[in-house]
Design a protein around this motif. Structure first.
Motif, short mmCIF file in Angstrom:
data_model
loop_
_atom_site.label_atom_id
_atom_site.label_comp_id
_atom_site.label_asym_id
_atom_site.label_seq_id
_atom_site.Cartn_x
_atom_site.Cartn_y
_atom_site.Cartn_z
N VAL A 139 -8.91 43.68 11.25
CA VAL A 139 -10.17 42.92 10.86
C VAL A 139 -11.23 43.57 10.68
O VAL A 139 -11.35 44.94 11.15
N HIS A 140 -12.24 43.41 10.03
CA HIS A 140 -13.52 44.05 9.73
C HIS A 140 -14.29 44.15 11.20
O HIS A 140 -14.27 43.51 11.92
N PRO A 143 -16.03 40.88 13.36
CA PRO A 143 -15.43 39.90 12.54
C PRO A 143 -15.88 38.62 13.02
O PRO A 143 -16.33 38.25 14.06
N SER A 146 -13.16 33.06 12.56
CA SER A 146 -12.17 32.56 11.51
C SER A 146 -11.38 33.78 11.33
O SER A 146 -9.88 33.77 11.11
N ASP A 147 -11.78 34.96 11.14
CA ASP A 147 -11.38 36.26 10.97
C ASP A 147 -9.98 36.66 12.35
O ASP A 147 -8.76 36.81 12.24
#
Length: 765
Positions: A139-140, A143, A146-147
């Motif tokens: 994940v970024h 995040p 929703s991520d």
């Protein structure tokens, strides 16, 4: 201890001899880490342990996965299995190029590994069998919810893939890090929750008859360790082995309220939860009015606690201590007290400390010649009591002119001409540091009270109290820096040229004299030199001998299994390898139902020894040698498990004098065994009862290395030899004996040698 560089050999020897694990505290080891930087090695530290249904055990460790010993370790991999950074790079550097090569081959054959999947490769030079490469979600940074929601099922899928790999390869232990929580930015707390919930779900559906599996959550950074610990406690409950009130003693003292409600107070609640509901039920039944006055002392069973009884007390500190000591003195050998009245009742902690120790001191003076180990256990939350006890002093039970009594030492006010003895002092019979809560709980530390937060010490963990006591005694002996050490182990005869070169290297490294000896059928190694050098060299030699012992046992086990299980290879394929795991699984299910015959002696415990491969080989020999007897052999602690695995060997228990031949000795009575194997240095005696095929016997002789031929046919040998009274039998083939029961006795020194002239010791229950 900060300069003690043989910690690896020390841990290896403890594990090999007693099945015991050691954790070092406040010790820095200047060893190059797996990442290449010169950092202190992370020593294994167990934070949590709990048994679950389905044959599962979960534990939380602070340790380096690169050096962690398990059947498999899990690598947080990417989809292309390109191990170029983080944990993956550290594992590859330590394990060698074959890890990346095997990974590249997997990618070449089946393509990338999808997120949530896992594959297995050999572990190379790592101290495990396999590496499970699990691909967690990415994940970024920072995040969105929703991520996280989209990634969470993929992380759970990766954990499930790991579980499938462990089942497929019949693994018994796997080390899992906080997957995706590092470079992949997945929230650490949610990662811990997902992993622990996955383990919990697995325990519900796993076959209870499947091979046992320990799932270890292993990380070397404190934040990850703390999150795993939190998740386990919240989702699974408290640890099995680290409950603050649980003390492995004969009797523990519990402080309760007047209304007999055991859920009130930290100590009482912990005891009640561990013991189970029956302890509350019993104390209610014993007091029909459900209310007691100050000074009450009531005894109940211990139920699920690791002790024999519980004394429940109400208030009146000094009189309660005295009364509990009187009750325990004639029935038990040890008693453990909490800090009475310092919780809900709000008594002054310093006053309570002085009253309790004063009562113990006065009681000891009034009962000279009696021995009772008294422990004062500090509940983990009572940090104030910890500080009070630390500043006030420590209590020591000393042996002086055959009288056991209690003496108090102030840390800053020692009597002139005296010194406070250390834990490793020969004059100390039993030491209880009020400042060291862990010591009262584990009984396993080398501790200096003057610098509690800095002093190095070792904590030992074992599956049984007997193994723990043996390990403590051995560690104390070998670390007490003797000028010479003799290690008796017949496996020295299995040393090859490489081993002898290593002995020479150890001799040079520590500037000691190493001598091998072979006399009267017994072998070993003697080490002489400076005290510190001798201890260090002895640890490395012990590790070498235990490796030779394990290699021999593995070879014997494989040969044994090969004789009862035969695999046929498909045409054109390689001959199948015997690796013990599959063969043991095939043989599982055959169970001997015969009960242990009563020996007439009081024992600590009796354990059934089962090995289906040994049993089948024995039964084949039984068709040839029709006569068998129930006989006994006395062994040391380190050979009990090996005999269960590979059977009896000449090297394991040679008696002091081999009057009847160089074979495997047994006796018809336990007492005869104690006389035959009289050079006993351990705290416990281990007797193995076995079914032995004695067949046709004849008189033994020291010259025999095999049985002599019978008179009727010179090509036919006797099955065994014996002494004139037929109290001792000697066989020359270990497959003629089947170990069935391991009986453990405790021994102690006694002034009278009339009952057991063989060593001046007597058996006690």
């Amino acid at each position: 201890f900060s300069k003690f560089l043989c910690h690896v050999a020390f841990c290896s020897a403890l594990n090999g001899k007693f099945g015991c694990a050691a954790v070092f505290h406040n010790v820095e080891f200047t060893t190059t880490s797996s990442s290449g930087s010169n950092k202190g090695t992370v020593m294994p530290e167990i934070k949590y342990s709990r048994h679950l249904s389905g044959g599962l055990k979960i534990s939380v460790w602070k340790d380096d996965l690169v050096t962690h010993k398990a059947d498999a370790v899990v690598n947080a991999a990417n989809e292309h299995l390109n191990h170029g950074g983080g944990l993956a790079l550290a594992l590859c550097r330590a394990g060698g190029p074959q890890i990346q090569q095997a990974s590249d081959q997997i990618i070449k054959v089946q393509g990338r590994v999808a997120t949530g999947g896992a594959v297995v490769t050999p572990a190379g030079n790592l101290p495990c069998k396999y590496i499970i490469h699990a691909v967690g979600p990415y994940v970024h940074l920072n995040p969105l919810k929703s991520d996280i929601a989209a990634a969470s099922p993929l992380l759970d899928k990766a954990i499930q893939s790991i579980f499938r790999c462990t089942e497929f390869h019949n693994l018994q232990s796997v080390a899992i890090p906080a997957i995706s929580s590092g470079l992949y930015n997945f929230p650490r707390d949610l990662c811990a929750d997902i992993i622990v919930n996955a383990v919990k779900s697995l325990s519900y559906v796993r076959n209870p008859q499947a091979i046992s599996l320990e799932i270890r959550l292993v990380n070397n950074d404190d934040p990850s360790v703390q999150e795993m610990l939190r998740a386990c406690k919240e989702i699974l409950g408290p640890s099995d082995s680290f409950s603050g009130a649980v003390q492995i003693q004969n009797v523990i003292v519990n402080t309760i309220a007047h209304d007999l409600d055991l859920s009130k107070g930290f100590v009482s609640k912990a005891i009640s939860e561990k013991a189970g509901w029956k302890i509350q039920d019993e104390i209610r039944k014993r007091n029909k009015w459900n209310s007691v006055a100050d000074g009450y002392v009531g005894e109940t069973e211990a139920y699920n606690l690791n002790c024999r009884a519980v004394y429940h007390t109400v208030c009146a500190v000094k009189s309660l201590v005295t009364r509990c000591l009187k009750m325990a003195m004639n029935t038990f050998s040890s008693i453990s007290f909490p800090a009475i009245g310092t919780g809900n009742l709000g008594f002054q902690k310093e006053e309570v400390a002085q009253l309790m120790i004063g009562a113990a001191e006065q009681f000891a003076k009034q009962h000279k010649g009696k021995k009772l180990d008294v422990y004062f256990v500090i509940f983990p939350k009572d940090t104030d009591i910890y500080k009070v006890h630390f500043s006030w002093g420590l209590c020591v039970l000393l042996k002086d002119t055959s009288v056991i009594y209690c003496r108090l030492w102030g840390l800053n006010q020692q009597p002139s001409g005296h010194r406070a003895p250390s834990l490793t002092s020969n004059e100390t019979t039993n030491v209880v540091f009020l400042t060291a809560f862990f010591l009262a709980l584990t009984g396993s530390a080398f501790y200096n009270s003057e610098k509690a937060s800095e002093t190095p010490y070792i904590e030992l963990f074992a599956d049984s109290s007997e193994a723990l006591r043996e390990a403590k005694a051995w560690a104390t002996r070998i670390l007490h820096k003797p000028e010479d050490i003799t290690i008796n182990n017949n496996h020295v005869i299995r040393f090859g040229q490489e081993d002898h070169e290593k002995l020479m290297s150890i001799q040079t490294k520590f500037n000691v004299l190493i001598t091998e000896f072979f006399r009267n059928g017994k072998c070993g190694i003697t080490i002489n030199g400076e005290r510190t050098d001798v201890s260090s060299a002895a640890l490395e030699v012990e590790a070498m001998l235990l490796k030779a012992q394990e290699d021999f046992a593995n070879a014997e086990e494989n040969e044994l299994l090969r004789s009862v299980v035969c695999w046929q290879a498909f045409p054109g394929s390689e001959e199948p390898e015997i690796n013990a795991a599959l063969e043991k699984t095939y043989l599982t299910g055959v169970d001997s139902k015969r009960k242990l015959q009563k020996s007439g002696l009081k024992i600590v415990k009796v354990e059934k020894m089962e090995n289906n491969a040994l049993k089948q080989v024995f039964e084949l020999n039984e068709k040839r040698v029709l006569k068998f007897q129930q006989l006994y052999q006395c062994v040391t602690a380190q050979f009990c498990e090996l005999i269960c695995r590979v059977g009896f060997q000449r090297e394991y228990a040679p008696p002091e004098e081999q009057k009847y031949g160089a074979g495997i000795y047994f006796t018809t009575e336990v007492e005869t065994a104690l006389k035959l194997w009289k050079d006993y240095e351990e705290e416990y005696i281990y007797i193995i009862e076995a079914r032995v095929l004695t067949g046709q016997s004849t008189a033994g002789s020291p010259q025999f290395i095999v049985p002599p031929p019978t008179k009727d046919d010179p090509l036919v040998l006797y099955d065994s030899v014996t002494d004139a009274n037929k109290d001792i039998f000697v066989i020359f083939n270990g497959q003629q004996a089947l170990p069935e029961f391991l009986i453990t006795f405790r021994i102690c020194l006694t002034l009278s040698k009339s009952k057991f002239p063989w060593s001046g010791r007597r058996l006690i229950s």
